[in-house]
Design an enzyme around this catalytic site. Structure first.
Site, PDB file in Angstrom:
ATOM      1  N   SER A   1      34.566  39.398  30.293  1.00 18.45           N
ATOM      2  CA  SER A   1      35.855  39.444  29.607  1.00 18.45           C
ATOM      3  C   SER A   1      36.212  38.017  29.237  1.00 18.45           C
ATOM      4  CB  SER A   1      36.920  39.992  30.558  1.00 18.45           C
ATOM      5  OG  SER A   1      38.231  39.726  30.069  1.00 18.45           O
TER       6      SER A   1
ATOM      7  N   TYR B   1      41.628  41.041  38.614  1.00 22.63           N
ATOM      8  CA  TYR B   1      40.741  41.253  37.462  1.00 22.63           C
ATOM      9  C   TYR B   1      40.115  39.927  37.002  1.00 22.63           C
ATOM     10  CZ  TYR B   1      39.179  43.009  32.913  1.00 22.63           C
ATOM     11  OH  TYR B   1      38.419  43.360  31.820  1.00 22.63           O
TER      12      TYR B   1
HETATM   13  C1  BGC Z   1      41.075  43.538  29.518  1.00 26.74           C
HETATM   14  C2  BGC Z   1      42.052  44.083  28.491  1.00 26.74           C
HETATM   15  C3  BGC Z   1      42.700  42.946  27.715  1.00 26.74           C
HETATM   16  C4  BGC Z   1      41.650  41.948  27.211  1.00 26.74           C
HETATM   17  C5  BGC Z   1      42.272  40.715  26.577  1.00 26.74           C
HETATM   18  C6  BGC Z   1      40.102  42.634  28.805  1.00 26.74           C
HETATM   19  O1  BGC Z   1      39.116  42.197  29.675  1.00 26.74           O
HETATM   20  O2  BGC Z   1      40.432  44.630  30.174  1.00 26.74           O
HETATM   21  O3  BGC Z   1      43.057  44.865  29.133  1.00 26.74           O
HETATM   22  O4  BGC Z   1      43.416  43.462  26.620  1.00 26.74           O
HETATM   23  O5  BGC Z   1      40.804  41.552  28.257  1.00 26.74           O
HETATM   24  O6  BGC Z   1      43.302  40.173  27.342  1.00 26.74           O
END
Ligand code: BGC
Length: 274
Positions: free
Chosen positions: A159, A172
């Site tokens: 991400s 996260y």
């Molecule tokens: C998340 C999303 C988010 C994106 C940008 C991703 O890794 O799961 O919820 O919109 O990152 O912030």
């Protein structure tokens, strides 16, 4: 009769891929794209069997090969059994897409240990357990030159939050920071076996995980402030890159992260000066 087709052979013909969390969102699109590129694709799911079966049926209806495999990627035994089933059905594995992931958002001071553990165990431990099983099989089998120049390819779904801190999402962001180091260390350590490991770091892609961020026009307007390219991403934006990373087109690439984010990493707050 000899084939008169002028269609080129699909780029992943004969290869076998496992995509975790392939019953929805990015995983589903990646599975469909790998299948369209000629790979047989195992659709891993944990809860939504119906959705996984639908992905399998869609792939089969388009002439591809797929099967659904149930496993919670954070559970060692279930992961082992999933790999054993795939290998007994298709002989081996060539491509792992470590995609399964989730969010359990909370303000930092309110985050429970359950929320922390759940996200770390699926997003990070799950990637470790699946990559370890894949690596064992890649090392056992070695390079099969008719299939690929590499003994195996591992693609980690990371991400932008492997690099961008994210308030209310400490679990996260920590999991994705961990994925970055896991991937790079695997790439460094497994290159001697001709195994490649790379990540895709998506920005905001329209999927169920972040629906609230783009569902209403007001939310989407807010979100677009973070995206210089001015559109929310589609799952196909990610799927195309996954096919390329899985193929020999990217054979000299290992340990890299492809950011696919419409420019989210480019400090959009500075667009109007500083
Ligand atoms: C998340 C999303 C988010 C994106 C940008 C991703 O890794 O799961 O919820 O919109 O990152 O912030």
């Amino acid at each position: 009769m000899p084939s008169t087709s002028t269609q080129p052979t699909p780029i992943l013909t004969g290869q076998r891929a496992l995509v975790t969390g392939a019953n929805s969102g990015i995983g589903k699109a990646v599975a469909q794209a790998l299948a369209a590129a000629g790979a047989a694709v195992a659709i891993n799911y944990v809860a939504s069997e119906k959705d996984a079966r639908q992905v399998v049926e869609e792939i089969q209806a388009n002439g591809g090969t797929a099967m659904a495999l149930n496993a919670d990627v954070s559970m060692e035994e279930q992961v082992r059994e999933m790999f054993a089933s795939m290998i007994s059905a298709w002989g081996s594995i060539d491509i792992l897409v470590n995609n399964a992931g989730l969010q359990r958002d909370a303000a930092f001071q309110e985050m429970t240990l359950d929320q922390w553990n759940k996200v770390l165990s699926v997003n990070l431990t799950g990637q470790f357990l699946c990559a370890r099983e894949a690596a064992r099989e890649f090392i056992r089998r070695g390079v099969v030159p008719e299939l690929s120049a590499a003994a195996g390819k591992i693609i980690c779904m990371s991400s932008v939050h492997q690099a961008i801190p994210w308030a209310r999402h400490a679990n996260y962001a920590a999991s994705k920071g961990g994925v970055m180091m896991l991937m790079q260390t695997m790439a460094q350590e497994l290159a001697q076996y001709h195994i490649r490991a790379n990540s895709i770091a998506p920005g905001a892609i329209k999927t169920p995980i972040n629906q609230s961020a783009w569902q209403t026009p007001e939310a989407e307007r807010e979100l677009l402030k973070l995206i210089p390219y001015n559109r929310v991403g589609e799952t196909t934006d990610i799927a195309r890159a996954a096919v390329w990373l899985a193929s020999d087109q990217s054979d000299y690439m290992t340990g890299a992260t492809l950011f696919i984010d419409g420019g989210m990493m480019l400090y959009p707050g500075f667009r109007t000066g500083g």
